[in-house]
Design an enzyme around this catalytic site. Structure first.
Site, PDB file in Angstrom:
ATOM      1  N   ARG A 240       0.800  -1.219   0.000  1.00 30.53           N
ATOM      2  CA  ARG A 240       0.000   0.000   0.000  1.00 30.53           C
ATOM      3  C   ARG A 240       0.841   1.281   0.000  1.00 30.53           C
ATOM      4  O   ARG A 240       0.608   2.197  -0.796  1.00 30.53           O
ATOM      5  CB  ARG A 240      -0.906   0.045   1.239  1.00 30.53           C
ATOM      6  CG  ARG A 240      -2.169  -0.745   1.106  1.00 30.53           C
ATOM      7  CD  ARG A 240      -2.533  -1.352   2.434  1.00 30.53           C
ATOM      8  NE  ARG A 240      -1.564  -2.389   2.753  1.00 30.53           N
ATOM      9  CZ  ARG A 240      -1.670  -3.654   2.331  1.00 30.53           C
ATOM     10  NH1 ARG A 240      -2.722  -4.031   1.677  1.00 30.53           N
ATOM     11  NH2 ARG A 240      -0.726  -4.561   2.588  1.00 30.53           N
ATOM     12  N   THR A 241       1.802   1.366   0.903  1.00 31.57           N
ATOM     13  CA  THR A 241       2.485   2.647   1.086  1.00 31.57           C
ATOM     14  C   THR A 241       3.297   3.001  -0.158  1.00 31.57           C
ATOM     15  O   THR A 241       3.199   4.120  -0.678  1.00 31.57           O
ATOM     16  CB  THR A 241       3.391   2.594   2.339  1.00 31.57           C
ATOM     17  OG1 THR A 241       2.634   2.064   3.423  1.00 31.57           O
ATOM     18  CG2 THR A 241       3.902   3.974   2.695  1.00 31.57           C
TER      19      THR A 241
ATOM     20  N   LYS B  67      26.081  -3.864  -0.059  1.00 29.98           N
ATOM     21  CA  LYS B  67      27.561  -3.825  -0.052  1.00 29.98           C
ATOM     22  C   LYS B  67      28.088  -3.164   1.213  1.00 29.98           C
ATOM     23  O   LYS B  67      29.279  -2.897   1.334  1.00 29.98           O
ATOM     24  CB  LYS B  67      28.068  -3.052  -1.273  1.00 29.98           C
ATOM     25  CG  LYS B  67      27.602  -3.584  -2.604  1.00 29.98           C
ATOM     26  CD  LYS B  67      28.046  -2.633  -3.720  1.00 29.98           C
ATOM     27  CE  LYS B  67      27.228  -2.862  -4.975  1.00 29.98           C
ATOM     28  NZ  LYS B  67      27.278  -1.707  -5.874  1.00 29.98           N
TER      29      LYS B  67
ATOM     30  N   ARG C 174      11.190   3.788   3.733  1.00 26.70           N
ATOM     31  CA  ARG C 174      10.765   2.771   4.729  1.00 26.70           C
ATOM     32  C   ARG C 174      12.015   2.003   5.155  1.00 26.70           C
ATOM     33  O   ARG C 174      12.815   1.582   4.321  1.00 26.70           O
ATOM     34  CB  ARG C 174       9.737   1.798   4.152  1.00 26.70           C
ATOM     35  CG  ARG C 174       9.456   0.645   5.126  1.00 26.70           C
ATOM     36  CD  ARG C 174       8.261  -0.162   4.760  1.00 26.70           C
ATOM     37  NE  ARG C 174       7.028   0.567   5.012  1.00 26.70           N
ATOM     38  CZ  ARG C 174       5.818   0.023   4.931  1.00 26.70           C
ATOM     39  NH1 ARG C 174       5.688  -1.237   4.628  1.00 26.70           N
ATOM     40  NH2 ARG C 174       4.743   0.755   5.155  1.00 26.70           N
TER      41      ARG C 174
ATOM     42  N   HIS D 120       4.638   5.482  11.734  1.00 26.64           N
ATOM     43  CA  HIS D 120       4.173   5.436  10.343  1.00 26.64           C
ATOM     44  C   HIS D 120       3.226   6.637  10.196  1.00 26.64           C
ATOM     45  O   HIS D 120       2.003   6.470  10.128  1.00 26.64           O
ATOM     46  CB  HIS D 120       3.456   4.114  10.102  1.00 26.64           C
ATOM     47  CG  HIS D 120       3.244   3.748   8.661  1.00 26.64           C
ATOM     48  ND1 HIS D 120       3.417   4.645   7.617  1.00 26.64           N
ATOM     49  CD2 HIS D 120       2.866   2.572   8.089  1.00 26.64           C
ATOM     50  CE1 HIS D 120       3.147   4.024   6.478  1.00 26.64           C
ATOM     51  NE2 HIS D 120       2.820   2.772   6.734  1.00 26.64           N
TER      52      HIS D 120
HETATM   53  N1   CP Z   1      -0.392  -0.210   5.894  1.00 28.05           N
HETATM   54  C1   CP Z   1       0.809  -0.388   5.317  1.00 28.05           C
HETATM   55  O1   CP Z   1       1.811   0.250   5.680  1.00 28.05           O
HETATM   56  O2   CP Z   1       0.821  -1.319   4.319  1.00 28.05           O
HETATM   57  P1   CP Z   1       2.102  -1.749   3.478  1.00 28.05           P
HETATM   58  O3   CP Z   1       3.056  -2.443   4.443  1.00 28.05           O
HETATM   59  O4   CP Z   1       1.582  -2.680   2.411  1.00 28.05           O
HETATM   60  O5   CP Z   1       2.728  -0.509   2.921  1.00 28.05           O
END
Ligand code: CP
Length: 307
Positions: A54-55, A84, A105, A133
């Protein structure tokens, strides 16, 4: 209103939240009209050291729907020069000369803050290990406002893996900005909400309670926010994982006792903590919630890149 780095939920005040949500509403119209070119010639880099559906894809779609370009390193742990031995800070110092914004991320709490300390372009935290998040919590709050109609006076149950859930941590920080919110934490003993969040809620006079009986809580709330038990965070603590999984499941028996105007949310992905039979109920809001991620991320990119 110009946003620079988006690192943690606490950085948002009520005015900025209102602006994010009104910009997201504009974005819903823009998507219906087929997109726009306001971010033409801007480049977004998505640098993901942990899996995501999603993100990453909603950020990439958001950038394209606003006319911008995307460069990406999916699975950066394996396919970027991290493999590396390159330090995150060095990677960021390189990528910031290729892109106008970096969506990151990472598997370590605090990684986005480290990236922001060296980056000359905005860093957007797309999840840092069990830390935060923030963009998820923005889309969560936007969903609650759209579906329930108010944030002040909200009653919400946060269920599941609250120790490792970065989305519930960020959501607590945002909910603390609204009056008369009541939070029920319903978690297995081994993954209860951490003390730092509970201390923050006490300092900000947010009412919360730790409960073990989901059936006692479900009829009282506007929102049940279910979360997955995050197997990947348990390492070799397999016994703890086995103790936690399967304790709290949303199924028809929970639907039967929920209020008719309440909703079920989940940041997704789910495993088995919401049964498929729930999906057809109009109170199942989690797929609508994920769709709102597109509008919120379009709004954030506009605010970060254009002010
Ligand atoms: N909700 C969420 O962060 O989903 P993903 O891990 O798929 O990005």
């Amino acid at each position: 209103m110009r946003l620079s780095h988006i690192i943690r939920a606490q950085q948002f005040n009520r005015d900025i939240l209102a602006e994010v949500f009104s910009t997201a509403k504009e974005m819903e119209k823009i998507v219906k009209q087929g997109g726009s070119d306001i971010l033409q010639r801007k480049i977004m880099a998505t640098v993901f050291y942990e899996p995501s559906t999603r993100t990453r894809l909603s950020f990439e779609s958001a950038m394209r729907k606003l006319g911008g370009e995307v460069i990406t390193t999916e699975n950066a742990r394996e396919f970027s020069s991290a493999a590396k031995g390159e330090a995150l800070e060095d990677t960021v110092r390189i990528v910031d000369s290729y892109a106008d914004v970096i969506v990151l991320r990472h598997y370590e709490s605090g990684a986005a803050e480290r990236a922001a300390s060296v980056s000359i372009v905005p860093i957007i935290n797309a999840g840092d290990g069990p830390g935060q998040h923030p963009t998820q919590s923005l889309l969560d709050l936007y969903t609650v406002e759209k579906e329930i109609g108010h944030l002040v006076g909200l009653a919400i149950a946060m269920v599941g893996d609250l120790a490792n859930g970065r989305t519930v941590r960020s959501l607590c920080y945002l909910l603390a900005k609204y009056n008369d919110v009541k939070i029920y934490f319903v978690a297995p003993e081994v993954v209860k909400m951490k003390e730092d969040i509970k201390d923050y809620l006490r300092e900000h006079n947010v009412s919360f309670a730790e409960e073990s009986d989901l059936k006692a809580v479900a009829p009282k709330v506007d929102v049940i926010y279910q979360t997955r038990i995050q197997k990947e965070r348990f390492g070799d603590r397999t016994e703890d994982y086995e103790k936690a999984r399967g304790q709290y499941i949303i199924d028809k028996s929970i639907l039967d006792i929920m209020r008719k105007d309440a909703i079920i949310m989940h940041p997704l992905p789910r495993v088995d903590e919401i049964r498929p039979e729930v999906d057809a109920d109009p109170r199942a809001a989690y797929f609508r919630q994920a769709k709102n991620g597109l509008y919120i991320r379009m709004a954030l990119l506009k605010m970060v890149l254009l002010g």
